[in-house]
Design an enzyme around this catalytic site. Sequence first.
Site, short mmCIF file in Angstrom:
data_model
loop_
_atom_site.label_atom_id
_atom_site.label_comp_id
_atom_site.label_asym_id
_atom_site.label_seq_id
_atom_site.Cartn_x
_atom_site.Cartn_y
_atom_site.Cartn_z
N GLU A 107 90.37 23.77 -39.13
CA GLU A 107 89.45 23.51 -37.97
C GLU A 107 89.27 21.90 -37.55
O GLU A 107 89.85 20.99 -38.35
CB GLU A 107 87.96 24.01 -38.19
CG GLU A 107 87.45 23.13 -39.39
CD GLU A 107 85.96 22.92 -39.22
OE1 GLU A 107 85.79 22.28 -38.10
OE2 GLU A 107 85.12 22.88 -40.09
N LYS A 167 76.78 24.79 -46.24
CA LYS A 167 76.12 23.52 -46.53
C LYS A 167 74.67 24.05 -46.95
O LYS A 167 74.07 24.75 -46.48
CB LYS A 167 76.06 22.56 -45.27
CG LYS A 167 77.03 21.79 -45.32
CD LYS A 167 77.40 21.46 -43.79
CE LYS A 167 77.92 22.88 -43.30
NZ LYS A 167 78.40 22.57 -41.95
#
Length: 271
Positions: free
Chosen positions: A5, A135
């Site tokens: 990405e 995260k």
Amino acid sequence: MVALETSIVGQGLPPPHNLRAARGCEAAVREAGAVPATVAVLDGQLRLGLTDTDLERVASGAIKVSARDIAPAIVHRAVGATTVAASVRAAALAGVRFFATGGIGGVHRGHPEDVSADLEEIARWPVAVFCAGAKIILDLRLTLERLETLGVPVLGYGTGEFPAFYTRHSGCPVSAQVSSASETASVLRVAWDLGGRGVVVAVPPPAELDDAEAMAARAASELHGVVGQDVTPRLLARMAELSGGRSLDLNVDLVINNARIAAQAATEFFT
Ligand code: PSU
Ligand code: MN
């Protein structure tokens, strides 16, 4: 091929860490015997495979492109940095089965209505997503609940615990464990043979950030009206400030590690 990405280049990491991460991932994929296919929107096209000049264009100013943003970004000839959602879509359209990122998006803490498009898009396409979990700034328990509902296997790579990006521990179990690149390739083959689609492969980060939980809680409490697609970049920037820059080096190291393991699994899969 291993797709990569670029939202991490355009929004997730500041210079010079952003290009260090992108170039490091490409090199790690090549070293493991696979071909990197970095995804971005450039010159009116959804591209897989960038030159170094292309990467520099993305690094020097790009809009964030999630799944919903691909078509307008193409028509408007924007420079677009693709999230996991958009990059997985691009990989699938090109027949690429392996993808690596730092951490996937998920359900935001205190905002269970704010769910990254990454989750639905992973569920939709037969692509293996190698990441260091999600995260710690997110609600990991709700993120895993959503992946369960979507039928996405979450494979712990040498761990029974879902990693939390900045730490190896989240207290949340994965749905199954794998211990090597070849075992990962075997599970992927069976999953796809039986009609399965996206699979998350959660790789523990090579190093950890002390006090990650306290910093994440503080970052999440200090959003001050930031909404929509700016939330994730803002949280990442705040983690960098609160950790005195340590989160940045960790982020670079773990995304390169994920790219290497994705390439090893891809190599096993195709041999
Ligand atoms: N993980 C990182 N850095 C990032 C992101 C994830 O270490 O920049 C990006 C990814 O591109 C992911 C996106 O797809 O954040 C999720 O954004 P949102 O929550 O708006 O869907
Ligand atoms: Mn959101």
